[in-house]
Scaffold this active site. Structure first.
Site, mmCIF file in Angstrom:
data_model
loop_
_atom_site.group_PDB
_atom_site.id
_atom_site.type_symbol
_atom_site.label_atom_id
_atom_site.label_comp_id
_atom_site.label_asym_id
_atom_site.label_seq_id
_atom_site.Cartn_x
_atom_site.Cartn_y
_atom_site.Cartn_z
ATOM 1 N N LYS A 158 11.314 -11.422 -13.106
ATOM 2 C CA LYS A 158 10.571 -12.499 -12.430
ATOM 3 C C LYS A 158 9.166 -12.005 -12.120
ATOM 4 O O LYS A 158 8.971 -11.170 -11.238
ATOM 5 C CB LYS A 158 11.239 -12.936 -11.129
ATOM 6 N N GLU A 231 9.675 -0.550 -4.366
ATOM 7 C CA GLU A 231 8.331 0.051 -4.438
ATOM 8 C C GLU A 231 7.443 -0.828 -3.563
ATOM 9 O O GLU A 231 7.082 -1.932 -3.956
ATOM 10 C CB GLU A 231 7.805 0.040 -5.882
ATOM 11 N N CYS A 265 -1.611 -0.731 -4.433
ATOM 12 C CA CYS A 265 -0.714 -0.113 -3.443
ATOM 13 C C CYS A 265 -1.172 1.298 -3.079
ATOM 14 O O CYS A 265 -1.002 1.728 -1.949
ATOM 15 C CB CYS A 265 0.718 -0.102 -3.961
ATOM 16 N N GLU A 363 -1.083 -2.512 6.134
ATOM 17 C CA GLU A 363 -1.723 -2.482 4.818
ATOM 18 C C GLU A 363 -2.799 -3.574 4.782
ATOM 19 O O GLU A 363 -2.563 -4.706 5.209
ATOM 20 C CB GLU A 363 -0.671 -2.743 3.742
#
Ligand code: NAD
Length: 513
Positions: A158, A231, A265, A363
């Protein structure tokens, strides 16, 4: 489902959304097909993936442009951070997998079991689910799809709802290369389609995305104990020591914080600079930041593209405003351009940050670089480790020993001396960090082992012999095993010798059913 160009807001294309109800059927068919697929030789599966690489290579220009238009990144980055690493991943895994997961001969250690011959084989899980984000729409999914298919799994993939066209392109190329359609499946849609995949009977889920979604997925997967590889997000630290090459460190910080508009990331989200070089570093960084051009990544000469969507833009804006309200100063950039449908942020450098603001803890995922002063190596390590994330970090120094001493103390999945981010492109390396950055690994042997589970096989060669440890549990058997335990494990020579006198007579008295 529409695909929009984040630089212009224009419609790029449409894809059909997969109905969550159809996912069970897709998986059932994939499961049947996988039985045959797993019986093909590794060589045959490698050949098909090499064909895929050939197709990707021959259409690299179209792919690079599509990635740039759908994700917003400059076309140069489509090559450096998507196409080149993917081609290398195919090369790496198709040439290394046979050795990395070959059967392991197992030696039975207990003398009574020496008649057995055993080995461990690495078996594919079956049907693997791969849910990916939009920020590296080619590299991230293929970093998992390639080893998954190679090891004999079927895949249900996906892509992100923000990059469905790149997702479709991956499927088209794999099918064109000869991967059967029931072995590589694509489902299109948002979180509801991802959630349906999780509630189905896949054998392992690989999720790459935000820590918030990762936690939701963990909860769902726990209900069926579905194996998970996560992850997730990062808040990477860059530590610039007083002996670093400042010009190179400033260029590294610039690229590390702003490439892909900071939507990486492993981008630099916190930059700690030794106070002896702080002023020089800052002046160099400010001068370099001013030369960067923000705009449509599909146009030549643009360094920083748009922010993918409004929610992401709003999060970044909130974090900067919150930091400024709490005392931070903007040393470069700071322009937030909301053009109603497209969102751009100029590369921004911030100083004097309070540690308790969101920008220093959550983040950011945008082109924002906070600079923090430190005075000792101990302080730098403490500041860098003060995070709930642990993807990677970098240390900038001329002294390798000093750098490595710091590297060993950083609680991250990777530490780079004198560079940033690029390690992600090393197919033989490993990516994945502790803390809230996730649980799994990609790339290298570790990434391959995520796709398989070890299965133990054993053949008893003395097939007519009843085993001594089987029934009946009479006095002779008990005495025999008491003596055997001493004989095998006692460090005393006296006890060992004594046990021998009990072993033989009791052995002769043992009766089996
Ligand atoms: P996201 O979590 O919003 O979405 C990621 C994927 O999950 C998308 O495909 C989305 O449709 C799907 N999804 C959303 N809700 C779901 C649910 N309830 N169940 C199942 N699937 C669901 O993340 P994003 O905004 O697309 O990506 C950015 C994030 O990804 C950042 O936090 C970034 O750090 C992280 N990321 C991590 C790595 C890594 O290797 N650690 C790499 C790239 C990006």
């Amino acid at each position: 489902m529409d695909s929009l160009d984040p630089a212009t807001g224009n419609l790029m294309g449409e894809v059909e959304t997969t109905s969550p109800d159809s996912i069970r059927g897709i998986i059932a068919e994939a499961r049947t097909a996988q039985l045959e697929w797993s019986q093909l030789s590794l060589r045959k599966r490698s050949h098909l993936l090499q064909q895929f690489a050939e197709i990707l290579l021959s259409r690299k220009k179209i792919v690079a442009e599509l990635i740039s238009r759908e994700n917003g990144k400059p076309v140069a980055e489509s090559y450096t951070s998507e196409i080149i690493p993917v081609l290398d991943i195919v090369k790496y895994y198709t040439s290394r997998s046979a050795k990395a997961i070959k059967d392991r001969r197992v030696h039975n250690r207990i003398p009574l079991m020496k008649t057995k011959k055993a080995f461990v084989r690495y078996e594919p899980y079956g049907v693997i689910g791969i849910i990916s984000p939009w920020n590296y729409p080619l590299l991230l999914p293929l970093g998992q799809i390639i080893p998954a298919l190679l090891t004999g799994n079927a895949v249900v993939f996906k892509p992100s709802e923000y990059t469905p066209l790149v997702g479709d392109l991956i499927a088209q190329f794999l099918w064109e290369a000869g991967i059967p359609r029931k072995i590589f499946n694509i489902v299109q849609g948002g979180g509801d389609v991802g959630a349906a995949l999780l509630s189905s009977k896949i054998n392992k889920m690989f999720f790459t995305g935000s820590t918030t979604t990762g936690k939701k997925i963990s909860e769902l997967a726990a209900k069926t104990l579905m194996p998970l590889s996560l992850e997730l997000g990062g808040k990477d630290a860059m530590i610039v020591l007083d002996d670093a090459d400042i010009d190179s460190a400033a260029s590294g910080a610039l690229w590390g914080a702003f490439m892909n508009a900071g939507q990486t990331c492993v981008s630099v989200e916190r930059c700690f600079v030794h106070d002896k070089v702080y002023d020089y570093f800052l002046a160099t960084l400010q001068a370099k930041t001013k030369t960067l051009r923000t705009g449509n990544g599909s146009e030549t000469g643009i360094d920083i593209g748009p922010i993918i969507h409004k929610a992401q833009f709003d999060t970044i804006k909130f974090q900067v405003e919150d930091a400024v309200r709490k005392g931070a100063r903007i040393a470069a950039g700071g322009d937030f351009m909301d053009r109603g449908g497209t969102y751009f942020i100029s590369p921004t450098v911030l100083l004097d940050l309070p540690m308790e603001c969101s920008l220093m803890n959550d983040e950011t995922f945008g082109p924002i670089l906070p600079i923090i002063k430190f005075t000792s190596d101990e302080e730098a390590v403490r500041l860098a480790n003060n995070s709930r994330f642990g993807l990677s970090a970098s240390v900038w120094t001329a002294d390798k020993r000093r750098g490595m001493a710091i590297a060993r103390r950083l609680q991250t999945g990777a530490v780079i001396l004198n560079d940033v981010i690029s390690y992600y492109g090393n197919s033989d390396g490993v990516v994945g960090g502790p803390k809230e950055s996730g649980t799994g690994h990609v790339h290298g042997r570790e990434g391959l082992l995520e796709m398989v589970y070890p299965k133990y096989y054993e053949v008893e060669r003395a097939r007519r012999t009843k085993k001594l440890w089987w029934y009946r549990y009479d006095a002779a058997l008990l005495s025999f095993f008491e003596a055997a335990t001493d004989f095998l494990f006692s460090k005393s020579l006296f006890k060992k010798t004594k046990s021998l006198f009990n072993l033989v007579p009791n052995f002769l008295r043992i009766k089996k059913i």
